[in-house]
Design a protein around this motif. Sequence first.
Motif, mmCIF file in Angstrom:
data_model
loop_
_atom_site.group_PDB
_atom_site.id
_atom_site.type_symbol
_atom_site.label_atom_id
_atom_site.label_comp_id
_atom_site.label_asym_id
_atom_site.label_seq_id
_atom_site.Cartn_x
_atom_site.Cartn_y
_atom_site.Cartn_z
ATOM 1 N N MET A 139 38.222 87.991 87.504
ATOM 2 C CA MET A 139 38.246 89.320 86.846
ATOM 3 C C MET A 139 38.675 90.410 87.818
ATOM 4 O O MET A 139 39.516 91.245 87.513
ATOM 5 C CB MET A 139 36.861 89.646 86.277
ATOM 6 C CG MET A 139 36.701 91.061 85.763
ATOM 7 S SD MET A 139 37.634 91.339 84.265
ATOM 8 C CE MET A 139 36.385 90.893 83.044
ATOM 9 N N SER A 140 38.089 90.375 89.003
ATOM 10 C CA SER A 140 38.371 91.424 89.971
ATOM 11 C C SER A 140 39.837 91.382 90.408
ATOM 12 O O SER A 140 40.495 92.416 90.527
ATOM 13 C CB SER A 140 37.450 91.274 91.178
ATOM 14 O OG SER A 140 37.748 92.262 92.119
ATOM 15 N N LYS B 34 42.282 90.134 88.661
ATOM 16 C CA LYS B 34 43.076 90.540 87.498
ATOM 17 C C LYS B 34 43.138 92.067 87.414
ATOM 18 O O LYS B 34 44.209 92.653 87.248
ATOM 19 C CB LYS B 34 42.422 89.964 86.236
ATOM 20 C CG LYS B 34 43.262 90.132 85.005
ATOM 21 C CD LYS B 34 42.615 89.438 83.820
ATOM 22 C CE LYS B 34 43.672 89.162 82.758
ATOM 23 N NZ LYS B 34 43.071 88.569 81.562
ATOM 24 N N LEU B 35 41.984 92.707 87.531
ATOM 25 C CA LEU B 35 41.952 94.173 87.461
ATOM 26 C C LEU B 35 42.720 94.794 88.628
ATOM 27 O O LEU B 35 43.366 95.836 88.461
ATOM 28 C CB LEU B 35 40.505 94.667 87.439
ATOM 29 C CG LEU B 35 39.901 94.779 86.043
ATOM 30 C CD1 LEU B 35 38.397 94.986 86.104
ATOM 31 C CD2 LEU B 35 40.551 95.942 85.281
#
Lengths: 192, 192
Positions: free
Chosen positions: B1-2, B4-5
Amino acid sequence: MSDKLSRQFAFLNEADKLKSVLRGTTLCDSSRQENSGEHSWHIALYAMVLAEHAERPVNTDRVIKMLLLHDLVEIDAGDNPIHGNHDPVEMERVEQAAADRIFGLLPALQAAEFRALWNEFEAAETDDAVFAKSIDRVQPVVANLETGGGTWPEYKVTPEQLDRRVGVKVRRGAPALWNHLKARIDAWFDAH
Amino acid sequence: MSDKLSRQFAFLNEADKLKSVLRGTTLCDSSRQENSGEHSWHIALYAMVLAEHAERPVNTDRVIKMLLLHDLVEIDAGDNPIHGNHDPVEMERVEQAAADRIFGLLPALQAAEFRALWNEFEAAETDDAVFAKSIDRVQPVVANLETGGGTWPEYKVTPEQLDRRVGVKVRRGAPALWNHLKARIDAWFDAH
């Protein structure tokens, strides 16, 4: 048809003025203040890229439309920086009058449709509007982080104020975005 | 997630540079040149307002997304005014490389999705892309009409050239818009 198109172009030409409304934040290279027209483009792109991180499922297309319209009232009401001081009751009155005038340039059915989207954004109750508000609030934070704190020193922003005026609203619609930025925000305030 | 962000924010921060790419046309009040970021916002709003005038039925939401993305390649390739002279083969090469680099900042699936929309716009074959191109071409005409001819004298534009480079493309996707503006366009060229 011709009268309808005349009204639609009158609205679009009026909208052009949003490019001359200056905001509190600057571009990411600090070269100049951002204007509300280009800000509206940037956050529509934010919504398109980041919609998967919404706290609750949203209709991205509706969110984008809300964000394209959301600042048009600033043509009459000006931009009110989130960390500035203004009278919320008076601001509400001025923005409602601006919405009456600006959306009222459109043909009646379209005026009602656009006004309803703007009202929904302002009320911040539906999932789409809550996420749209989160996006509108998070972009200046990113711009400030990219410019070494940006306008935070000028407005003497404290971490508590940033959380109260911005963080709460970003987390309401998109907590993953705030969590992602939190370490950089904390580091900046620790250092200043 | 990190991760990706991080990629998504890297793309959004890169996109900020589009606000510093200047176009051939000015704002409707002639105060300064328009930039490609605010132009992208304005034509997304054009699409939202004028979609009913498309020659063939379009998906307005897809048209808006195309228009939000369509000029990002100018961050590397610059703006090429429609009445300027440039080598189309070299321009195509530079824009493809720009699209590779800029959309490539995004996570892979999103990069592919955005690139496909941009490719579709460039190819101008689908109904959505044909209408999006019409909108992109008609807005500078309106800006020039609003500013007493705008950049037409500077580029020594003739009525035939305007029709060949602009009119044909506007009429292909939205003939009603061109017909609506035609009287004003003819009047301007008759007077100059």
